[in-house]
Design an enzyme around this catalytic site. Structure first.
Site, PDB file in Angstrom:
ATOM      1  N   CYS A 170       5.134   2.695  -3.227  1.00  0.00           N
ATOM      2  CA  CYS A 170       3.823   2.594  -2.587  1.00  0.00           C
ATOM      3  C   CYS A 170       2.765   2.677  -3.690  1.00  0.00           C
ATOM      4  CB  CYS A 170       3.682   3.760  -1.616  1.00  0.00           C
ATOM      5  SG  CYS A 170       2.024   3.970  -0.934  1.00  0.00           S
ATOM      6  N   CYS A 187      -0.447  -3.534  -2.827  1.00  0.00           N
ATOM      7  CA  CYS A 187       0.053  -2.633  -1.776  1.00  0.00           C
ATOM      8  C   CYS A 187       1.400  -3.202  -1.363  1.00  0.00           C
ATOM      9  CB  CYS A 187      -0.924  -2.620  -0.595  1.00  0.00           C
ATOM     10  SG  CYS A 187      -0.258  -1.902   0.928  1.00  0.00           S
TER      11      CYS A 187
HETATM   12  N1  DGL Z   1       2.289   0.564   1.232  1.00  0.00           N
HETATM   13  C1  DGL Z   1       1.270   1.384   0.659  1.00  0.00           C
HETATM   14  C2  DGL Z   1       0.829   0.851  -0.699  1.00  0.00           C
HETATM   15  O1  DGL Z   1       1.635   0.246  -1.390  1.00  0.00           O
HETATM   16  C3  DGL Z   1       0.053   1.701   1.483  1.00  0.00           C
HETATM   17  C4  DGL Z   1       0.067   1.496   2.927  1.00  0.00           C
HETATM   18  C5  DGL Z   1      -0.779   2.540   3.629  1.00  0.00           C
HETATM   19  O2  DGL Z   1      -2.013   2.463   3.555  1.00  0.00           O
HETATM   20  O3  DGL Z   1      -0.159   3.429   4.198  1.00  0.00           O
HETATM   21  O4  DGL Z   1      -0.281   1.035  -1.109  1.00  0.00           O
END
Ligand code: DGL
Length: 244
Positions: free
Chosen positions: A73, A181
């Protein structure tokens, strides 16, 4: 230690793309995937809440005997990886950063790129530091709503198509798009469609998996298992964790 699993977490489905790359590169390793759905979305939360949630995921995965951790993430990486490393200094902890550097390296002389990120990533010092060497030619775009929209429409991602087109419309002449993201991997085809295939898309998932492989080798903790590893899935519900 060697044959223990590797923990991978994200706020939801985004990190599955990173997990898939890890499994592709290291098919004999065992993985545990934790989706922190109880705290999704991370990107619109204040840093203190993201740190608390990400450290709780790291704690849970190391408590399941994981030998290494992938923070799959971008938001949790730029906000909380230093805290996680401070807690687990001796362990392999790999993060996911927006692929700003390779994008800038490969940008044409007069070209520019956009980096789609969450609100928390947009506001982070780590992104500011990455961008400061790019001559203002990588434009960050904060989309506080997009990850949740993708998570909620994962069964039919075409439903977010119009929304993504509207985001990109002011940047029709961009040369590249950085997916800042892990959820945004799911809209790669939509982005390609918007630019009629004439766009370079940078995704950090493969780089993170390669880094994990390198770190496991460096620490000499690759599995000895030669028969295929497998993945166990968990998610957070309220204050607890359940198999998914
Ligand atoms: N998947 C996460 C990222 O790579 C963020 C998603 C969320 O905001 O929860 O930033």
């Amino acid at each position: 230690m060697r044959n223990d699993p590797i923990g991978v977490f994200d706020s939801g489905v985004g990190g599955l793309n990173v997990l898939a790359e890890c499994v592709r590169l290291m098919p004999n390793e065992k993985f545990i995937y934790l989706a922190d759905t109880a705290n999704m979305p991370y990107g619109s939360k204040p840093p203190s809440d993201i740190k608390r949630a990400a450290c709780a995921c790291a704690n849970a995965l190391f408590a399941m005997n994981c030998k290494a951790l992938v923070v799959a993430c971008n938001t949790a990486t730029v906000t909380a990886i230093d805290d996680i490393r401070a807690l687990y200094g001796t362990r392999v902890v790999v993060g996911l950063e927006p692929s700003v550097k390779p994008c800038f390296r490969e940008l044409g002389k007069n070209g520019y790129a956009v980096a789609l990120v969450t609100q928390a990533t947009y506001a982070s010092d780590k992104l500011a530091r990455l961008l400061e060497t790019c001559d203002g030619r990588i434009i960050p775009i904060a989309r506080p709503e997009l990850a949740k929209l993708i998570e909620d429409n994962i069964g039919d991602i075409s439903k977010v198509g119009r929304h993504v087109f509207d985001i990109l419309e002011p940047y029709r002449d961009a040369e590249s798009v950085v997916l800042g993201c892990s959820h945004y991997t799911y809209i790669k085809d939509i982005i390609n469609e918007f630019y009629d295939g004439d766009v370079k898309i940078y995704d950090g998932a493969t780089g993170a998996a390669e880094r994990l492989k390198y770190c496991l080798a460096l620490s000499d903790i690759q599995t000895e298992n030669a028969a295929g590893g497998g993945v166990r899935f968990y998610k957070t519900v309220g204050d607890g964790i359940v198999a998914d």
